[in-house]
Design a protein around this motif. Structure first.
Motif, PDB file in Angstrom:
ATOM      1  N   ALA A 158      26.684  25.894  28.277  1.00  0.00           N
ATOM      2  CA  ALA A 158      25.978  27.049  27.712  1.00  0.00           C
ATOM      3  C   ALA A 158      25.519  26.765  26.280  1.00  0.00           C
ATOM      4  O   ALA A 158      24.440  27.204  25.875  1.00  0.00           O
ATOM      5  CB  ALA A 158      26.864  28.293  27.768  1.00  0.00           C
TER       6      ALA A 158
ATOM      7  N   ASP B  96      36.647  28.521  30.381  1.00  0.00           N
ATOM      8  CA  ASP B  96      35.804  27.540  31.064  1.00  0.00           C
ATOM      9  C   ASP B  96      35.216  26.571  30.043  1.00  0.00           C
ATOM     10  O   ASP B  96      34.125  26.786  29.506  1.00  0.00           O
ATOM     11  CB  ASP B  96      34.699  28.276  31.831  1.00  0.00           C
ATOM     12  CG  ASP B  96      33.782  27.359  32.611  1.00  0.00           C
ATOM     13  OD1 ASP B  96      33.938  26.118  32.531  1.00  0.00           O
ATOM     14  OD2 ASP B  96      32.892  27.890  33.306  1.00  0.00           O
TER      15      ASP B  96
ATOM     16  N   PRO C  64      26.413  33.671  25.609  1.00  0.00           N
ATOM     17  CA  PRO C  64      26.826  33.158  26.924  1.00  0.00           C
ATOM     18  C   PRO C  64      27.904  32.064  26.816  1.00  0.00           C
ATOM     19  O   PRO C  64      28.813  32.001  27.642  1.00  0.00           O
ATOM     20  CB  PRO C  64      25.525  32.603  27.522  1.00  0.00           C
ATOM     21  CG  PRO C  64      24.444  33.391  26.844  1.00  0.00           C
ATOM     22  CD  PRO C  64      24.951  33.612  25.447  1.00  0.00           C
ATOM     23  N   ALA C  65      27.812  31.221  25.794  1.00  0.00           N
ATOM     24  CA  ALA C  65      28.827  30.184  25.598  1.00  0.00           C
ATOM     25  C   ALA C  65      30.170  30.813  25.246  1.00  0.00           C
ATOM     26  O   ALA C  65      31.214  30.417  25.780  1.00  0.00           O
ATOM     27  CB  ALA C  65      28.387  29.211  24.508  1.00  0.00           C
TER      28      ALA C  65
ATOM     29  N   ASN D 102      31.168  33.747  26.050  1.00  0.00           N
ATOM     30  CA  ASN D 102      31.675  34.387  27.268  1.00  0.00           C
ATOM     31  C   ASN D 102      32.405  33.364  28.135  1.00  0.00           C
ATOM     32  O   ASN D 102      33.460  33.664  28.702  1.00  0.00           O
ATOM     33  CB  ASN D 102      30.550  35.038  28.061  1.00  0.00           C
ATOM     34  CG  ASN D 102      29.999  36.272  27.379  1.00  0.00           C
ATOM     35  OD1 ASN D 102      30.631  36.857  26.502  1.00  0.00           O
ATOM     36  ND2 ASN D 102      28.802  36.674  27.766  1.00  0.00           N
ATOM     37  N   ARG D 103      31.848  32.168  28.272  1.00  0.00           N
ATOM     38  CA  ARG D 103      32.490  31.106  29.058  1.00  0.00           C
ATOM     39  C   ARG D 103      33.808  30.706  28.396  1.00  0.00           C
ATOM     40  O   ARG D 103      34.796  30.440  29.070  1.00  0.00           O
ATOM     41  CB  ARG D 103      31.577  29.889  29.204  1.00  0.00           C
ATOM     42  CG  ARG D 103      30.203  30.144  29.809  1.00  0.00           C
ATOM     43  CD  ARG D 103      30.228  30.882  31.103  1.00  0.00           C
ATOM     44  NE  ARG D 103      30.848  30.099  32.152  1.00  0.00           N
ATOM     45  CZ  ARG D 103      31.021  30.540  33.391  1.00  0.00           C
ATOM     46  NH1 ARG D 103      30.610  31.733  33.732  1.00  0.00           N
ATOM     47  NH2 ARG D 103      31.609  29.793  34.279  1.00  0.00           N
TER      48      ARG D 103
ATOM     49  N   GLU E  99      36.603  33.000  29.125  1.00  0.00           N
ATOM     50  CA  GLU E  99      37.093  32.803  30.486  1.00  0.00           C
ATOM     51  C   GLU E  99      37.897  31.508  30.606  1.00  0.00           C
ATOM     52  O   GLU E  99      38.411  31.198  31.678  1.00  0.00           O
ATOM     53  CB  GLU E  99      35.912  32.763  31.462  1.00  0.00           C
ATOM     54  CG  GLU E  99      35.152  34.077  31.536  1.00  0.00           C
ATOM     55  CD  GLU E  99      33.812  33.944  32.253  1.00  0.00           C
ATOM     56  OE1 GLU E  99      33.492  32.847  32.760  1.00  0.00           O
ATOM     57  OE2 GLU E  99      33.086  34.948  32.293  1.00  0.00           O
TER      58      GLU E  99
ATOM     59  N   GLY F 179      31.843  25.045  31.114  1.00  0.00           N
ATOM     60  CA  GLY F 179      30.822  26.086  31.045  1.00  0.00           C
ATOM     61  C   GLY F 179      30.435  26.408  29.609  1.00  0.00           C
ATOM     62  O   GLY F 179      29.270  26.671  29.311  1.00  0.00           O
ATOM     63  N   PHE F 180      31.420  26.379  28.714  1.00  0.00           N
ATOM     64  CA  PHE F 180      31.163  26.619  27.295  1.00  0.00           C
ATOM     65  C   PHE F 180      30.179  25.584  26.746  1.00  0.00           C
ATOM     66  O   PHE F 180      29.166  25.930  26.129  1.00  0.00           O
ATOM     67  CB  PHE F 180      32.482  26.578  26.511  1.00  0.00           C
ATOM     68  CG  PHE F 180      32.319  26.592  25.014  1.00  0.00           C
ATOM     69  CD1 PHE F 180      31.971  27.750  24.337  1.00  0.00           C
ATOM     70  CD2 PHE F 180      32.527  25.439  24.279  1.00  0.00           C
ATOM     71  CE1 PHE F 180      31.825  27.767  22.954  1.00  0.00           C
ATOM     72  CE2 PHE F 180      32.388  25.435  22.896  1.00  0.00           C
ATOM     73  CZ  PHE F 180      32.038  26.600  22.236  1.00  0.00           C
TER      74      PHE F 180
END
Length: 159
Positions: free
Chosen positions: A131, A124, A115-116, A118-119, A122, A127-128
């Motif tokens: 996550a 982000d 998930p990190a 993925n951020r 993007e 968000g990284f």
């Protein structure tokens, strides 16, 4: 081994290595430098034992899968009872560049950090780091917020 006299020295010396590794996951160099600055106090607290210097900028511990050299150091961990000191074995890298690349490889090799990543893809940054915190990368309950604040300062140093 390079010792850093100031936060600016840390940032400017490591920028190229951080930029190369950050590009592998879609983040700006300032993000990885902020995390390394948080983990090491801008390079002042890098694990070492005697003459063995780890170049470990991300506080990555030597788990069962690590077959390389290690150093044992004290680390602060946060738990239910608050902060405590404990001894831990940390990975040793041959250079700072290897530490940055090792961090990226570590994240990619562990599904809990997907998930990190993925951020990061993007772009982000916040968000990284959030996550990473949710995935248990660090025990500090304020981990993401601290790094996000440091990244703002690093962007000012670089500009």
């Amino acid at each position: 081994m390079i010792l850093f006299k100031t936060p600016s020295d840390f940032v400017l010396t490591l920028w190229e290595d951080a930029d190369e590794a950050a590009a592998m996951i879609g983040l700006p160099a300032s993000a990885l430098l902020a995390q390394a600055a948080n983990e090491t106090g801008y390079g002042k607290h890098i694990p070492q034992a005697g003459t063995v210097f780890s170049y470990n900028l991300f506080g990555i511990k030597a788990g069962k899968s690590w077959t390389g050299p290690t150093v044992k150091n004290q680390t602060a961990e946060h738990g239910k009872a608050g902060w405590r000191q404990e001894a831990a074995s940390f990975r040793v890298y041959a250079s700072y560049a290897e530490s940055f690349k090792g961090f990226v490889a570590f994240l990619k090799a562990n599904a809990r950090y997907k998930p990190a990543l993925n951020r990061a893809e993007e772009g982000d940054v916040g968000g990284f780091f959030r996550a990473l915190q949710v995935a248990g990368y660090a025990t500090d309950p304020d981990y993401a917020d601290k790094i996000i604040a440091i990244e703002r300062r690093i962007k000012q140093i670089r500009s």
